[in-house]
Design a protein around this motif. Structure first.
Motif, short mmCIF file in Angstrom:
data_model
loop_
_atom_site.label_atom_id
_atom_site.label_comp_id
_atom_site.label_asym_id
_atom_site.label_seq_id
_atom_site.Cartn_x
_atom_site.Cartn_y
_atom_site.Cartn_z
N UNK A 272 0.85 -1.17 0.00
CA UNK A 272 0.00 0.00 0.00
C UNK A 272 0.89 1.22 0.00
N UNK A 273 0.81 2.04 -1.04
CA UNK A 273 1.70 3.18 -1.22
C UNK A 273 0.93 4.48 -1.03
N UNK A 274 1.41 5.33 -0.14
CA UNK A 274 0.74 6.60 0.14
C UNK A 274 1.17 7.65 -0.89
N UNK A 275 0.69 7.49 -2.11
CA UNK A 275 0.87 8.49 -3.17
C UNK A 275 -0.19 8.24 -4.22
N UNK A 276 -0.62 9.28 -4.94
CA UNK A 276 -1.67 9.07 -5.94
C UNK A 276 -1.14 8.34 -7.16
N UNK A 277 -1.99 7.47 -7.72
CA UNK A 277 -1.62 6.70 -8.90
C UNK A 277 -2.24 7.28 -10.17
N UNK A 278 -3.02 8.35 -10.07
CA UNK A 278 -3.67 8.89 -11.25
C UNK A 278 -4.02 10.36 -11.08
N UNK A 279 -4.40 10.99 -12.18
CA UNK A 279 -4.81 12.39 -12.20
C UNK A 279 -6.30 12.49 -12.50
N UNK A 280 -6.94 13.60 -12.12
CA UNK A 280 -8.37 13.76 -12.40
C UNK A 280 -8.67 13.79 -13.90
N UNK A 281 -9.69 13.07 -14.31
CA UNK A 281 -10.06 13.04 -15.73
C UNK A 281 -10.38 14.44 -16.24
N UNK B 12 -3.60 16.67 -8.17
CA UNK B 12 -2.91 17.71 -8.92
C UNK B 12 -2.34 18.79 -8.00
N UNK B 13 -2.48 18.63 -6.70
CA UNK B 13 -2.01 19.64 -5.75
C UNK B 13 -0.49 19.58 -5.63
N UNK B 14 0.16 20.73 -5.77
CA UNK B 14 1.63 20.74 -5.78
C UNK B 14 2.24 21.31 -4.50
N UNK B 15 1.40 21.71 -3.53
CA UNK B 15 1.88 22.17 -2.22
C UNK B 15 0.95 21.66 -1.13
#
Length: 274
Positions: A64-73, A132-135
């Motif tokens: 289980x990896x705590x990072x997103x695997x995709x971006x919003x469509x 998509x959040x960069x901060x």
């Protein structure tokens, strides 16, 4: 001579897009026996190169990896980026962090207040930040640093990317499980000045709830006294977050298709337990 099957290890990964010795990627390894998940050990990776080395090592694991695997469509279609997952990830990996920041900032600037960010379908149920959040937190950079490395290592991302079935990577989110057990109480901070007695108590309560199996996962965490003290003492919460991801991976192991929703968007991905 009959070959003995290799037992699959469970791992929870608290990821960082810019790991250091002070703020490493945290890995929690364990095994499940029925409804009991035993924490075997923890490991710290102080660089992305070390993360690559770990991914490349032989072995059978479900993580289980705590990072997103995709971006919003919505974001992808608005930008005119590839609308299939593998080409999208390849395109995203080709961009610099500065290009990602400028592109996403321009997207947000063109949208009304209150709807600046696009969200994935799984963000609402999970209560997670938009990918998509960069901060605060820079999850867009975590995707950029983590997912292409998982693909390059040949890991299997169910529903998204076919890889080695012996090494399965799932998107986890420790905040989802933490909120279920202790509500909105804060249990961590990277700022030492904010690592308060109240947050220490919250971590202890969270650990106790995991050990007693009070979540809907139907699993109990088994710790030694030393492990319990170590998790509670880490004011950053990173070690505990890795264990929360471990528990989510253990739950996925008990589910058909790792608990993947039938209506998952194959571009956006999904979050375990959400």
């Amino acid at each position: 001579m009959v070959a003995v099957p290799v037992e699959r290890v469970l791992v929870g990964v608290d990821f960082s897009s810019a790991p250091t010795a002070r703020k490493p990627i945290r890995l929690a390894f364990g095994h499940r026996r029925g409804a009991v998940v035993k924490l075997e050990r923890q490991e710290a990776l102080a660089s992305l190169a070390a993360f690559e080395t770990w991914l490349a090592a032989p072995g059978s694991w479900l993580g289980g990896f705590d990072l997103p695997f995709g971006l919003p469509r919505e974001l992808v279609e608005t930008l005119g980026w590839p609308t299939e997952w593998a080409p999208l990830i390849a395109h995203y990996a080709s961009l610099s962090r500065a290009e990602i920041r400028a592109t996403f900032a321009a997207f947000c600037d063109a949208r009304p207040v209150g709807r600046k960010f696009a969200h994935r379908a799984c963000d609402g149920p999970a209560g997670s930040s938009p990918s998509m959040k960069w901060v605060n937190p820079p999850v867009a950079y975590m995707l950029h640093a983590g997912v292409p490395r998982l693909v390059a290592a040949g890991a299997h991302l169910p529903g998204l990317h076919a890889g080695d079935p012996a090494r399965v990577a799932l998107e986890a989110y420790p905040g989802l499980l933490a909120r279920e057990l202790i509500g909105a109480r804060s249990y961590k901070s990277d700022d030492r000045a904010k690592q308060t007695p109240e947050r220490l108590i919250a971590r202890k309560d969270l650990i106790e709830a995991l050990e007693q199996g009070r979540s809907r996962l139907g699993l109990r965490l088994k710790l030694s006294h030393a492990q319990r003290d170590d998790l509670a003492a880490d004011g950053s919460g990173d070690k505990l977050d890795a264990v929360l991801c471990l528990m989510q991976a253990a739950w996925a192991e008990t589910q058909p298709n790792y608990g993947r929703p039938a209506d998952m968007d194959p571009l956006e991905g999904w979050i375990v337990c959400a």
